[in-house]
Scaffold this active site. Structure first.
Site, mmCIF file in Angstrom:
data_model
loop_
_atom_site.group_PDB
_atom_site.id
_atom_site.type_symbol
_atom_site.label_atom_id
_atom_site.label_comp_id
_atom_site.label_asym_id
_atom_site.label_seq_id
_atom_site.Cartn_x
_atom_site.Cartn_y
_atom_site.Cartn_z
ATOM 1 N N VAL A 4 0.829 -1.208 0.000
ATOM 2 C CA VAL A 4 0.000 0.000 0.000
ATOM 3 C C VAL A 4 0.860 1.252 0.000
ATOM 4 O O VAL A 4 0.538 2.269 -0.616
ATOM 5 C CB VAL A 4 -0.968 -0.013 1.201
ATOM 6 C CG1 VAL A 4 -1.706 1.317 1.330
ATOM 7 C CG2 VAL A 4 -1.964 -1.142 1.056
ATOM 8 N N ALA A 5 2.011 1.197 0.698
ATOM 9 C CA ALA A 5 2.888 2.366 0.773
ATOM 10 C C ALA A 5 3.456 2.741 -0.582
ATOM 11 O O ALA A 5 3.732 3.911 -0.845
ATOM 12 C CB ALA A 5 4.021 2.100 1.756
ATOM 13 N N GLU A 41 -2.134 5.252 -5.841
ATOM 14 C CA GLU A 41 -3.485 5.018 -6.335
ATOM 15 C C GLU A 41 -4.082 6.235 -7.032
ATOM 16 O O GLU A 41 -4.882 6.097 -7.950
ATOM 17 C CB GLU A 41 -4.412 4.592 -5.188
ATOM 18 C CG GLU A 41 -3.998 3.326 -4.470
ATOM 19 C CD GLU A 41 -3.120 3.591 -3.249
ATOM 20 O OE1 GLU A 41 -2.931 2.678 -2.447
ATOM 21 O OE2 GLU A 41 -2.628 4.742 -3.125
ATOM 22 N N ASP A 50 2.477 28.293 -41.764
ATOM 23 C CA ASP A 50 2.051 28.927 -43.002
ATOM 24 C C ASP A 50 2.172 30.436 -42.830
ATOM 25 O O ASP A 50 2.418 30.934 -41.733
ATOM 26 C CB ASP A 50 0.606 28.522 -43.313
ATOM 27 C CG ASP A 50 0.232 28.798 -44.760
ATOM 28 O OD1 ASP A 50 1.084 29.294 -45.511
ATOM 29 O OD2 ASP A 50 -0.924 28.529 -45.122
ATOM 30 N N ASP A 73 -3.553 19.506 -46.967
ATOM 31 C CA ASP A 73 -2.635 19.568 -45.833
ATOM 32 C C ASP A 73 -2.837 18.414 -44.855
ATOM 33 O O ASP A 73 -2.046 18.241 -43.925
ATOM 34 C CB ASP A 73 -2.805 20.893 -45.070
ATOM 35 C CG ASP A 73 -2.243 22.072 -45.846
ATOM 36 O OD1 ASP A 73 -1.295 21.860 -46.624
ATOM 37 O OD2 ASP A 73 -2.753 23.192 -45.682
ATOM 38 N N ASN A 88 5.692 8.293 -0.784
ATOM 39 C CA ASN A 88 5.889 6.849 -0.760
ATOM 40 C C ASN A 88 7.205 6.460 -0.103
ATOM 41 O O ASN A 88 7.299 5.441 0.579
ATOM 42 C CB ASN A 88 5.836 6.296 -2.185
ATOM 43 C CG ASN A 88 4.439 6.343 -2.764
ATOM 44 O OD1 ASN A 88 3.489 6.680 -2.078
ATOM 45 N ND2 ASN A 88 4.301 6.014 -4.027
ATOM 46 N N THR A 117 -3.126 13.350 2.653
ATOM 47 C CA THR A 117 -2.042 14.223 2.193
ATOM 48 C C THR A 117 -1.895 14.252 0.684
ATOM 49 O O THR A 117 -1.686 15.300 0.089
ATOM 50 C CB THR A 117 -0.697 13.794 2.818
ATOM 51 O OG1 THR A 117 -0.355 12.486 2.339
ATOM 52 C CG2 THR A 117 -0.784 13.782 4.332
ATOM 53 N N ASP A 118 -2.009 13.115 0.032
ATOM 54 C CA ASP A 118 -1.714 13.066 -1.409
ATOM 55 C C ASP A 118 -2.799 13.698 -2.263
ATOM 56 O O ASP A 118 -2.500 14.315 -3.283
ATOM 57 C CB ASP A 118 -1.508 11.612 -1.850
ATOM 58 C CG ASP A 118 -0.079 11.151 -1.624
ATOM 59 O OD1 ASP A 118 0.683 11.908 -1.000
ATOM 60 O OD2 ASP A 118 0.262 10.048 -2.075
#
Length: 851
Positions: free
Chosen positions: A249-250, A254, A296, A583, A645, A678-679
């Site tokens: 998990v660390a 995710e 152009d 083009d 992490n 936090t993330d």
């Protein structure tokens, strides 16, 4: 023969009966199905398995916590995907979708959705066929039906043939009667068969998924290794399993994929606000890596406000002093009668006209042809376009000319080098006059005529080469398209950004060179080359073009494609502009195809990754700026994720290296709380960071997402500092509470020490969020409050920390307690320590960069 078309009343009644000319919308996937997909992807399934094993191991709290993480991440990802799709739908609505239709006996522009059966539409090369139609008249028409049949070869079309909605007219002109609209079209039937087909993953999403899969695989491998180590040191399998789950998990980020999606969607929305429509989200990131812009001239560097300012005839020259499309102007010169003949002949071979809209004169159709129409009005004083032609020989890039048969005469206009060789008699100073006019930045058009023998019907089936011969030159028209006022400033900005620029145009070399010098695009030494003179060898071609300020004139679509390939072979990330029907191949070949939204054809817009809604070169540079900012934002929150992490994994590494003698500073539930608390919000705020002041003063981005710079910053600077403060705070509380190595730890002391470690990680991430705002500048130079989303995210982060420490039920669930004052002080040192380490690292990089 053309017909009068419907009246407005008839069209309105038919619209009520048939409904709007829109394809049936695909039935959206139910929300629960979309959410289910977010809960069952690779990472979610891995965590579901972990939750199930936790329940089997009689650890219900861990199982519930993992399920909460899966659901929270799934709901969040679902919300962001919906936001991205809604943003994309709004952006698609910005694409032009107009069509010229004959009503009340004259043509007007309406939205394609307002077409009804029996409408008469005007189609020109490059247009998308707006509905199923039957051609009333067709001049050298060919249709690209590849989207329906899969065949790439154009299909010739003649009067009476059918054309299908969604295909492209790649050559010729036509008037057509609408036979079916909306759900009754052939395209709608095919679309119904393909409903629900999944789109292939984009290159950027594929790379991100690869990164996360690698990280997840590493996480599982390390977790399995630590499980074996824990068993070897005598720990029961239940605790060993708990330990392995914590390691996995660390390490699994995710929230990375939904954060990237949101960042790209926000970048696309910001580009749209600056008139740059991104048709593919991954193009946002690719723009940041662009190194060479092939642009152009007409409409991009110039204003696309064509104005005929000079007419040269064998009898003399005439100058026209007037601006815009208003017929009023001053004519200077004694050859006005001859000049009028030239203008009328050129108008006969044109379809574009100047029309009065709400009191303002505007171009309807090609701006150059509208300028020719205005020239004829100014020289003759009449608005009548004369007798309609019985046949048209449409312009194509090979012939570089266009003709029309009116009565017993053929009128021809085109590039001087395409028309003059077909003329029988040429005035002596003519070639010098073409060069003189072009050297002043004028676009030069040659106009000629031929009297045909016999009735017009006798020439209805003759090929162009049999008709466009033995011409009589009438004269030359010089058109001026003024450069955009800020073109020079934008070019300087592009060069400061490390971009190379090249002008790739179909104009005369002298015209292109004059404009390039005027706006400052021309390089030193000057390099102006015609398309016909490009070397056949691809390496030589690349070496010739790989310079700043190159000008390639009289270029064909095939040569434009070769230019893109040659520069890519030299390692460039190429942005190529285009607006014409031919083009498409070059736009698709380029890393970033850029189409004109105002003057471009539907074919060009369909092939492009980026559509300029204002046809402005400066918009390309603005889009590149936002692309670089978005790329930097992905680096920012990737750095932020991975730093966390490292801090989460460190307690497990210390525990394993000590053979289980040193207590585990963080548990699995605490790590899950860190990921959520936090993330999530700070990473989102970093994804919304505005472009920095220096984003256009550094070289283009040419790195992988996980490059050496990111790895060094995460694993050698930010991560170790955060982890060191975490373990210092944990150890200080342990040893301060009387614990000695090898002795058991009391539960209350361990919970307090673990609370200190948890606080250190949260506070370290708080500082890390501000540090990650820039890879070169410390946060105090940016201003602490210039990203308000980040300020609010950090405040929420602090509130989550307080709740996790001081609300007894939450703290007990996580297995921690409020630390003593000494532990909080040490944890608080994570803020200055992370900022100081980041400042030192940036200073060292800056110092070595200057050496």
């Amino acid at each position: 023969m053309s017909v009068a078309g419907l009246t407005s009343h008839q069209a309105a009644e038919l619209l009520k009966q048939a409904g709007p000319n829109l394809l049936p919308e695909e039935k959206p996937l139910p929300q629960w199905r979309k959410l289910w997909g977010e809960l069952t992807h690779f990472f979610a399934l891995m965590l579901w398995c972990a939750a199930g094993l936790a329940f089997l191991a009689d650890m219900p709290q861990l199982g519930v916590a993992i399920i909460v993480v899966v659901i929270v991440n799934g709901v969040f990802a679902h919300i962001q995907q919906e936001r991205a799709q809604h943003a994309a739908a709004k952006l698609r609505g910005l694409l032009p979708a107009d069509v010229r239709v004959r009503r009340e006996g004259h043509f007007l522009t309406v939205h394609a959705s307002e077409l009804v059966p029996a409408d008469v539409v005007l189609l020109t090369a490059g247009d998308r066929v707006p509905a199923d139609v039957k051609l009333i008249s067709a001049a050298a028409c060919a249709v690209d039906e590849s989207m329906l049949t899969g065949e790439s070869d154009p299909v010739p079309k003649a009067t009476g043939d059918s054309a299908w909605g969604g295909t492209f007219l790649i050559n010729g002109d036509a008037e057509a009667e609408v036979t079916a609209t909306g759900a009754r079209t052939r395209l709608a039937g095919i679309a119904a068969l393909t409903t629900g087909a999944a789109s292939p993953p984009t290159p950027l999403s594929s790379e991100l998924r690869r990164i996360v899969r690698v990280v997840a695989s590493v996480a599982l491998a390390i977790a399995a290794l630590f499980f074996l180590v824990s068993l070897l040191v005598g720990i029961q399998w239940r605790d060993s399993f708990l330990f392995a789950i914590g390691v996995a998990v660390a390490l699994v980020p995710e929230g990375l994929l939904p954060t990237v999606t949101l960042s790209l969607a926000m970048g696309a929305q910001r580009m749209a606000s600056r008139n740059a429509l991104v048709r593919n989200l991954e193009a946002v990131e690719t723009l940041g890596s662009t190194t060479f812009i092939c642009t152009d001239k007409t409409g991009t560097l110039t204003q696309n406000r064509m104005n005929a300012v000079e007419v040269f005839t064998p009898e003399g020259s005439v100058r026209i002093l007037g601006e815009g499309y208003s017929p009023e102007a001053t004519v200077q010169g004694e050859a006005a009668v001859s000049a009028a003949k030239v203008a009328l002949a050129a108008r006969a071979a044109s379809q574009g006209r100047a029309e009065l809209h709400h009191g303002q004169w505007r171009a309807s159709g090609d701006p150059m042809e509208a300028a020719i129409d205005v020239l004829a009005r100014r020289l003759t004083g009449t608005e009548s376009a004369g007798k309609p032609p019985s046949r048209r020989l449409a312009f194509d890039p090979v012939r570089r000319r266009e003709s029309a048969i009116v009565g017993d005469e053929l009128f021809c206009k085109g590039a001087p080098e395409a028309v003059l060789p077909l003329c029988e008699k040429l005035p002596g100073p003519l070639k010098g006059q073409v060069q003189l006019m072009a050297s002043r930045g004028l676009r030069v058009i040659a106009v000629a005529r031929r009297r045909l023998d016999g009735p017009a019907d006798a020439w209805s089936s003759h090929p162009a080469e049999d008709l466009e011969c033995r011409l009589e030159l009438l004269g030359l028209i010089g058109l001026h398209d003024p450069p955009r006022p800020d073109a020079g400033d934008v070019i300087r900005d592009a060069r400061r950004a490390g971009l190379k620029l090249g002008m790739i145009t179909g104009d005369h070399p002298a015209t292109a060179a004059a404009i390039a010098r005027e706006i400052g695009l021309m390089g030193v030494p000057e390099c102006v080359v015609e398309g016909a003179d490009l070397p056949e060898d691809e390496q030589m071609l690349g070496a010739l073009l790989d310079r700043d300020g190159v000008v390639v004139s009289r270029v064909s679509p095939e040569q434009k494609l070769r230019v893109a390939k040659a520069l890519q072979a030299r390692g460039h990330v190429v942005a190529m502009t285009g607006d014409g029907v031919n083009d498409g191949p070059a736009l698709r070949e380029a890393d970033i195809g850029v189409a004109m939204g105002l003057s471009g054809t539907d074919v060009a817009r369909e092939a492009a990754d980026l559509v300029l809604l204002d046809d402005h070169f400066g918009t390309i540079v603005a889009a590149i700026e936002q692309g670089r900012a978005t790329y930097s934002n992905i680096h920012r929150f990737l750095t932020y994720h991975l730093t966390d992490n490292v801090a989460e994994l460190t307690p497990f590494v210390v525990w394993a290296l000590s053979g289980g003698q040193f207590p585990l500073a963080l548990g699995v539930l605490q790590i899950l709380a860190l990921d959520i608390g936090t993330d999530l919000l700070p990473a989102l705020a970093l994804g919304a960071e505005q472009p920095g002041k220096r984003v256009l003063t550094r070289p283009p981005e040419r790195r992988h997402l996980m490059d050496r710079q990111l790895m060094v910053r995460v694993f050698c600077v930010l991560g170790p500092i955060e982890a060191a403060i975490e373990m210092a705070a944990f150890s200080a509380v342990l040893f301060g509470g009387g614990w000695s190595r090898g002795e058991p730890v009391g539960p209350e002391l361990l919970m307090a020490a673990s609370g200190a470690a948890f606080a250190a990680v949260v506070l370290g991430q708080l500082a890390n969020a501000f540090a990650c705002r820039s890879a070169t500048v410390p946060p105090w130079r940016l201003g602490w409050s210039t990203n308000r989303l980040l300020v609010w995210a950090v405040l929420v982060e602090l509130a989550v920390l307080a709740a996790c420490l001081y609300i007894p039920q939450i703290a007990a669930l996580l297995g921690q307690a409020p630390p003593p004052a000494s532990g909080l002080i040490l944890a608080g040192l994570a803020v200055p320590a992370v900022l100081a380490a980041d400042w030192a690292y940036k200073g060292i990089r800056s110092h070595w960069g200057r050496m």
